[in-house]
Write a protein that holds these residues in place. Structure first.
Motif, PDB file in Angstrom:
ATOM      1  N   THR A 619       0.840  -1.192   0.000  1.00 48.11           N
ATOM      2  CA  THR A 619       0.000   0.000   0.000  1.00 48.11           C
ATOM      3  C   THR A 619       0.880   1.247   0.000  1.00 48.11           C
ATOM      4  O   THR A 619       1.830   1.349   0.779  1.00 48.11           O
ATOM      5  N   ASP A 620       0.572   2.194  -0.850  1.00 45.62           N
ATOM      6  CA  ASP A 620       1.317   3.455  -0.915  1.00 45.62           C
ATOM      7  C   ASP A 620       0.853   4.396   0.187  1.00 45.62           C
ATOM      8  O   ASP A 620      -0.349   4.503   0.474  1.00 45.62           O
ATOM      9  N   VAL A 621       1.824   5.091   0.809  1.00 47.50           N
ATOM     10  CA  VAL A 621       1.465   6.144   1.766  1.00 47.50           C
ATOM     11  C   VAL A 621       1.160   7.416   0.991  1.00 47.50           C
ATOM     12  O   VAL A 621       1.684   7.643  -0.095  1.00 47.50           O
ATOM     13  N   GLU A 622       0.282   8.268   1.564  1.00 48.93           N
ATOM     14  CA  GLU A 622      -0.140   9.493   0.887  1.00 48.93           C
ATOM     15  C   GLU A 622       0.129  10.703   1.766  1.00 48.93           C
ATOM     16  O   GLU A 622      -0.034  10.649   2.997  1.00 48.93           O
ATOM     17  N   LYS A 676       2.027  11.574  10.846  1.00 45.58           N
ATOM     18  CA  LYS A 676       1.371  12.169   9.676  1.00 45.58           C
ATOM     19  C   LYS A 676       2.413  12.377   8.591  1.00 45.58           C
ATOM     20  O   LYS A 676       3.540  12.809   8.866  1.00 45.58           O
ATOM     21  N   VAL A 677       2.058  12.042   7.340  1.00 49.48           N
ATOM     22  CA  VAL A 677       2.985  12.196   6.217  1.00 49.48           C
ATOM     23  C   VAL A 677       3.002  13.659   5.789  1.00 49.48           C
ATOM     24  O   VAL A 677       1.969  14.233   5.413  1.00 49.48           O
ATOM     25  N   VAL A 686      10.200   9.491   2.502  1.00 50.22           N
ATOM     26  CA  VAL A 686       8.986   9.987   3.147  1.00 50.22           C
ATOM     27  C   VAL A 686       9.353  10.746   4.425  1.00 50.22           C
ATOM     28  O   VAL A 686      10.064  10.225   5.295  1.00 50.22           O
ATOM     29  N   LYS A 687       8.840  11.967   4.526  1.00 45.89           N
ATOM     30  CA  LYS A 687       9.044  12.784   5.728  1.00 45.89           C
ATOM     31  C   LYS A 687       7.762  12.752   6.544  1.00 45.89           C
ATOM     32  O   LYS A 687       6.685  13.043   6.032  1.00 45.89           O
TER      33      LYS A 687
END
Length: 712
Positions: A619-622, A676-677, A686-687
């Protein structure tokens, strides 16, 4: 007689030509032909061997067919690269060649004959199976081996309601019909057909279309035989003495006629054997010397004569039935307590113990052929132990008969199997023949269907099968429903048909006389439909529909779809990631190229854990969304948190609204925190922020503490 290069061409449909050549390759064989269609090329040879011994009472015809992998620029994928034991497909093609050729040799000709066929070039367009039959026929036609007349063969497909002769490999994929038929210019000798529930009328039209093309091939080969064929050399034919038959008829016809009317198979065979022993004793003790083989052949011919008269004149069969009657049927579903599905199907003295086993993708039957690797998610295996006919015999690898019967039953049921999207299981059927007295392959169809339903497979339609026989004398004929073994051995036809109430899924015909007309076939199909419906009603009385729930012993399989681009992520380097999931959960996981992931497990806990791990990995993070993650690494400038299998950096400044001097003051390895992205850069890094998920009240406290610390 030797001759130079010769060739002849026949066009069976617009744009489809077949060329036969001889005189270039294998010139020492009795007959050798290279057949070309497109860029598919086959070599067939025919050779005549030893003169028959006194004990030979049959034609020792040996047919072998081999697909050279080099013909399509490939080699075998296994450890051994040399072609060896015939594959299942090659065995089936051997049978296709043998069945129409065998009845076309001179009566009494028992010399050893070998026909070899090789696929030497394959274009992936023109399928070799019907071409192999034509090539074998042509090699015999131009040889001195006594084939009575040429045979031809074609495949017939049906696309968009239109029949196509010799459809391409690609066209076959969308065809509702796969029909291979062979015959002479006058009549049909062999049929092997599979359909998507087509009506009898459509099947007959397809056969007529196919026979028209066969007629053209036979006419071409007859012309070629006249031009270049060698004179036929039948040698000394071993024909029966008419005096012996007449004398035996006078002695025992009354007693043999009585024995043939005994209903039970074993009792009938015992009575017939006693009469044969009596004849053997009488004739070998007399001055007039006959060999045991001659006595045996005459006895068999007399049996056939009496049986045929009984059926044609009285409409009475050996077990007392009329020609259109089906034997009694007994069905016991769920016969085996620990299997996924089972059924004991008994029809008269023929019985199949059928078993259904469900599993994941690793249970699929894998093989390779000229078109590439094949993985069958449904397959049927047929077992015929010697005790089924009360005999002693060897056990070992399946013979051609077992492979052929299994494939016929398998393809009879294939059209009723649900798609993988509806039922994500691999399905293996076994048909264990525990008694046999005629048509065990069609018992396998009925028993196999019942085992599928007992296993909870949501089949599209129930399927039944029946075998038909024929007694043909000049213009008189009788069609027999549900034939006995005796009627198969002494009759003229074995015609097997499977389907449901509305249409046909499989049909196979073998004929022992020169051919069968469309009129006889039409009558056989109509009578077969009545018998098929009778059997189907009996099946539905016992098992009206598939079970709603699977056996408690069957694995549970669920499927999830992932993006094809995520397949590599799920598998991991050298399969490391997928192996880790399998080891941790105990589930079986299979992935196909479309991104379908099948998960098989015997308990819900491992199933759910495997699904969760797959979901996390693929699953991709958004940006802007909040996730829970596990702290997997702590460094001076922050912490790495794992989210869906990705390590994301939470900078020390994003851990809290308050100033953090040391990360380990607020976090430790293994902590589950909410983040939280904030951003995903061009390199996919990813930060994330933990403080962005904290209540705003903590922000006010941190602000007051900061002012005090700054002297504000």
């Amino acid at each position: 007689m030797q001759f130079d290069h010769q060739e002849i061409t026949v066009s069976i449909e617009e744009g489809k030509t077949i060329t036969f050549e001889t005189g270039i390759v294998a010139r020492q064989a009795n007959g050798a032909v290279i057949l070309t269609c497109g860029e598919t090329l086959l070599l067939s040879t025919a050779c005549q061997g030893n003169i028959p011994s006194a004990e030979t009472d049959f034609l020792p015809l040996r047919i072998d067919y081999q697909e050279k992998f080099s013909s399509s620029g490939k080699t075998l994928g296994g450890f051994i690269k040399r072609e060896g034991r015939p594959t299942g497909k090659e065995t089936l093609v051997c049978r296709l060649i043998d069945r129409p050729l065998r009845p076309m040799f001179e009566k009494g000709y028992f010399n050893e004959v070998q026909v070899l066929s090789y696929v030497l070039s394959y274009d992936g367009i023109n399928a070799p199976e019907p071409l192999a039959i034509c090539a074998a026929s042509a090699a015999l036609v131009i040889s001195d081996i006594p084939l009575i007349k040429p045979i031809g063969a074609v495949r017939v497909g049906m696309i968009g309601g239109k029949f196509i002769i010799n459809p391409t490999v690609e066209e076959q994929k969308s065809s509702k019909l796969d029909l291979i038929l062979a015959g002479t210019e006058e009549a049909i000798l062999m049929i092997e057909g599979y359909a998507d529930f087509l009506a009898e009328e459509q099947i007959l039209v397809a056969i007529e279309k196919g026979h028209a093309a066969i007629r053209m091939i036979c006419q071409t080969l007859s012309k070629w035989q006249t031009q270049i064929g060698k004179p036929k050399n039948p040698g000394e034919l071993k024909l029966l003495s008419t005096d012996l038959i007449d004398d035996m008829r006078e002695k025992i016809s009354v007693h043999l006629n009585t024995a043939l009317r005994i209903k039970e198979k074993l009792d009938r065979e015992s009575a017939i054997k006693a009469l044969f022993t009596e004849m053997l004793t009488q004739y070998t003790d007399r001055d007039l010397v006959y060999t045991e083989l001659e006595i045996k052949s005459a006895f068999k011919k007399l049996q056939a004569e009496l049986l045929r008269k009984m059926i044609l004149n009285e409409n009475i069969r050996a077990d007392g039935r009329r020609s259109d009657q089906v034997r009694s049927i007994d069905i016991k579903p769920s016969f085996l307590p620990r299997t996924h599905g089972s059924a004991l199907f008994t029809r008269g003295e023929t019985q199949s113990l059928s078993v259904c086993t469900l599993g994941g993708e690793n249970m699929a039957q894998r093989s390779e052929n000229l078109d590439g690797e094949v993985s069958d998610r449904f397959y049927l295996q047929y077992f015929f132990p010697p005790f089924s006919v009360g005999e002693v015999g060897r056990l070992g690898a399946p013979g051609r008969r077992e492979i052929g019967h299994g494939k016929l039953a398998e393809r009879s049921l294939a059209k009723t199997i649900p798609s993988i999207d509806v039922f994500p299981y691999v399905i293996r059927l076994e048909s264990n023949i525990t008694e046999s007295n005629g048509s065990s392959s069609m018992a396998s169809v009925c028993g196999g269907c019942l085992a599928l339903m007992d296993a909870g497979v949501p089949i599209k339609r129930p399927i039944a099968g029946i075998a038909m026989g024929l007694i043909l004398e000049d213009t008189r004929f009788a069609i027999l429903s549900d034939i006995l073994g005796l009627e198969d051995a002494l009759g003229d036809m074995d015609f097997k048909i499977a389907g449901d109430m509305e249409g046909i899924t499989a049909f196979q015909l073998d004929i022992k006389v020169e051919g069968i007309t469309i009129e006889v076939m039409q009558a056989a199909l109509a009578q077969a439909k009545q018998g098929r419906l009778h059997i189907l009603h009996k099946m539905l009385e016992t098992c009206p529909k598939s079970k709603e729930n699977l056996s408690s012993y069957a694995p549970r399989i669920e499927t999830v779809m992932i993006k094809p681009s995520k397949i590599g992520t799920l598998i991991g380097p050298a399969g490391k990631q997928i192996r880790a999931i399998i080891e941790e959960t105990g589930a079986q996981i299979d992935i196909d190229d479309s991104g379908r992931v099948s998960i098989a497990s015997t308990n819900s806990e491992s199933m759910n854990r495997a699904k969760e791990m797959i979901h996390n990995l693929t699953t991709d993070v958004e940006i802007g969304k909040t996730y829970k993650g596990k702290v997997v690494s702590i460094v001076n400038f922050g912490a790495f948190v794992e989210i869906y299998g990705r390590e994301c950096l939470c900078h020390i400044s994003e851990l809290s609204y308050s100033r953090v001097q040391n990360v380990e003051e607020v976090l430790k390895l293994g902590d589950i925190i909410e983040v939280k992205v904030l951003d995903i850069n061009d390199r996919g890094q990813v930060k994330i922020s933990h403080k962005a998920t904290l209540p705003t009240s903590q922000k006010d406290v941190a602000h007051r503490d900061c002012r005090r610390g700054c002297g504000g």
